[in-house]
Enzyme design. Structure first.
Site, PDB file in Angstrom:
ATOM      1  N   ASN A  21      47.415  14.308  51.026  1.00  0.00           N
ATOM      2  CA  ASN A  21      46.546  13.148  51.226  1.00  0.00           C
ATOM      3  C   ASN A  21      45.542  13.540  52.303  1.00  0.00           C
ATOM      4  O   ASN A  21      45.889  13.614  53.475  1.00  0.00           O
ATOM      5  CB  ASN A  21      47.398  11.946  51.666  1.00  0.00           C
ATOM      6  CG  ASN A  21      46.556  10.742  52.038  1.00  0.00           C
ATOM      7  OD1 ASN A  21      45.331  10.743  51.842  1.00  0.00           O
ATOM      8  ND2 ASN A  21      47.182   9.711  52.581  1.00  0.00           N
ATOM      9  N   LYS A  70      43.065  11.946  53.382  1.00  0.00           N
ATOM     10  CA  LYS A  70      42.559  10.802  54.155  1.00  0.00           C
ATOM     11  C   LYS A  70      41.027  10.922  54.320  1.00  0.00           C
ATOM     12  O   LYS A  70      40.365  11.394  53.404  1.00  0.00           O
ATOM     13  CB  LYS A  70      43.302  10.697  55.491  1.00  0.00           C
ATOM     14  CG  LYS A  70      44.833  10.657  55.269  1.00  0.00           C
ATOM     15  CD  LYS A  70      45.634  10.298  56.479  1.00  0.00           C
ATOM     16  CE  LYS A  70      47.115  10.297  56.123  1.00  0.00           C
ATOM     17  NZ  LYS A  70      47.976   9.893  57.219  1.00  0.00           N
ATOM     18  N   HIS A 103      49.202   2.668  50.835  1.00  0.00           N
ATOM     19  CA  HIS A 103      49.440   3.541  51.985  1.00  0.00           C
ATOM     20  C   HIS A 103      49.516   2.695  53.260  1.00  0.00           C
ATOM     21  O   HIS A 103      48.831   1.675  53.364  1.00  0.00           O
ATOM     22  CB  HIS A 103      48.313   4.581  52.098  1.00  0.00           C
ATOM     23  CG  HIS A 103      48.640   5.628  53.109  1.00  0.00           C
ATOM     24  ND1 HIS A 103      48.404   5.449  54.447  1.00  0.00           N
ATOM     25  CD2 HIS A 103      49.237   6.840  52.983  1.00  0.00           C
ATOM     26  CE1 HIS A 103      48.834   6.526  55.105  1.00  0.00           C
ATOM     27  NE2 HIS A 103      49.339   7.388  54.237  1.00  0.00           N
ATOM     28  N   GLU A 114      48.237   3.008  56.050  1.00  0.00           N
ATOM     29  CA  GLU A 114      46.942   2.759  56.697  1.00  0.00           C
ATOM     30  C   GLU A 114      46.181   1.650  55.973  1.00  0.00           C
ATOM     31  O   GLU A 114      45.452   0.871  56.594  1.00  0.00           O
ATOM     32  CB  GLU A 114      46.142   4.071  56.764  1.00  0.00           C
ATOM     33  CG  GLU A 114      46.741   5.012  57.820  1.00  0.00           C
ATOM     34  CD  GLU A 114      46.725   6.481  57.467  1.00  0.00           C
ATOM     35  OE1 GLU A 114      45.903   6.900  56.636  1.00  0.00           O
ATOM     36  OE2 GLU A 114      47.556   7.221  58.042  1.00  0.00           O
ATOM     37  N   GLU A 120      57.289   6.572  53.302  1.00  0.00           N
ATOM     38  CA  GLU A 120      56.602   7.047  54.500  1.00  0.00           C
ATOM     39  C   GLU A 120      56.889   6.108  55.667  1.00  0.00           C
ATOM     40  O   GLU A 120      56.222   5.066  55.805  1.00  0.00           O
ATOM     41  CB  GLU A 120      55.079   7.092  54.262  1.00  0.00           C
ATOM     42  CG  GLU A 120      54.653   8.028  53.165  1.00  0.00           C
ATOM     43  CD  GLU A 120      53.208   8.505  53.358  1.00  0.00           C
ATOM     44  OE1 GLU A 120      52.993   9.713  53.270  1.00  0.00           O
ATOM     45  OE2 GLU A 120      52.322   7.682  53.609  1.00  0.00           O
ATOM     46  N   GLY A 178      51.495  11.010  61.112  1.00  0.00           N
ATOM     47  CA  GLY A 178      50.509  11.546  62.050  1.00  0.00           C
ATOM     48  C   GLY A 178      50.991  11.643  63.486  1.00  0.00           C
ATOM     49  O   GLY A 178      50.190  11.829  64.404  1.00  0.00           O
ATOM     50  N   SER A 190      54.551  13.491  58.873  1.00  0.00           N
ATOM     51  CA  SER A 190      54.664  14.708  59.689  1.00  0.00           C
ATOM     52  C   SER A 190      55.406  15.845  58.979  1.00  0.00           C
ATOM     53  O   SER A 190      56.164  16.588  59.606  1.00  0.00           O
ATOM     54  CB  SER A 190      55.300  14.385  61.042  1.00  0.00           C
ATOM     55  OG  SER A 190      54.467  13.492  61.762  1.00  0.00           O
TER      56      SER A 190
END
Ligand code: 13P
Length: 247
Positions: free
Chosen positions: A9, A11, A93, A95, A165, A171, A211
């Site tokens: 991904n 992003k 996702h 985010e 996730e 991250g 991660s």
């Protein structure tokens, strides 16, 4: 048997030129791998990546809107993604959920639209640190999975990919213990068995994301319930991502 699936991904990273260079390199480095590989690139790079005619590396998008077309400024439809060679689309996702306030109902509409149009959704689920500390991890993933898949027919379920996730692992460099991730993913699979059947649940691929790096991918892939990974930061470098694929 479920084919392992590792997706990057990207992003909001990479210009068209940078994306093309990385994808070309990746295509060479992962030839012959038994793992299915995809990159989910920004919308702006998808057409150029599709024009490369890659055979091993598949294409995905990172989001889409649920309507066929219309006055939805800034949005992208399923037909547009198919037109630029996408096979997958990441939906829900964390985010999107947290920064852009997408809820389960909106995500579910997108999942249904993607499936109806012939795109394979990668439905993301996962708990925040606060929810984990409150012992809510399983509740959260069961709810997000159930709501995200509402109305999805049994015939379509095997094309869905789920990505577990944990939000606190995205991250941060702090990854989930592989055995813990395996247990949460087993709970997601059990949810699919309850909603559909054990046989169908066994066909759905469930990835871990958060991660993932060349140094920890093997721990995850050794777990019986984990069928692959959704990789953020470590997918940006073609060589690093290729070494994840070749775990
Ligand atoms: P990182 O691999 O950078 O933690 O991101 C994970 C992710 O959000 C993939 O969708």
């Amino acid at each position: 048997m479920r084919t392992p699936f590792i997706a990057g991904n990207w992003k909001m990273h990479k210009t068209v030129g940078e994306a093309v260079e990385a994808a070309r390199k990746l295509e060479e480095l992962v030839q012959g791998s038994p793992v299915e590989v995809a990159i989910c690139a920004p919308f702006t790079s998808l057409a150029a990546l599709s024009a490369l005619g890659l055979s091993k590396v598949k294409l995905g998008a990172q989001n889409m809107y649920w309507a066929d077309q219309g006055a939805f400024t800034g949005e992208i439809s399923a037909a547009m993604l198919l037109d630029v060679g996408c096979e997958y689309v990441i939906l829900g996702h964390s985010e999107r959920r947290h920064i852009f306030k997408e809820d389960d109902e909106l995500i579910n509409k997108k999942v249904l639209q993607a499936l109806q149009k012939g795109l394979k959704p990668i439905l993301c689920v996962g708990e925040t640190l606060e929810e984990r500390r409150a012992g809510q991890t399983e509740n959260v993933v069961v709810t997000q999975t159930t709501r995200g898949l509402a109305g999805v027919g049994a015939d379509k379920l095997p094309t869905v990919v789920i990505a577990y996730e944990p939000v606190w692992a995205i991250g941060t460099g702090e990854y989930c213990d592989a055995a813990d991730a395996n247990q949460v993913i087993a709970r997601i699979r059990q949810t699919l068995a309850e909603l559909y059947s054990e046989e169908l649940a066994q066909q759905v691929r469930i990835q871990y994301g958060g991660s993932v790096k060349p140094g920890n991918i093997r721990e995850f892939m050794e777990q019986p319930e984990i069928d692959g990974a959704l990789v953020g930061g470590a997918s940006l470098d073609a060589e690093g991502f290729a070494s994840i694929v070749r775990y």
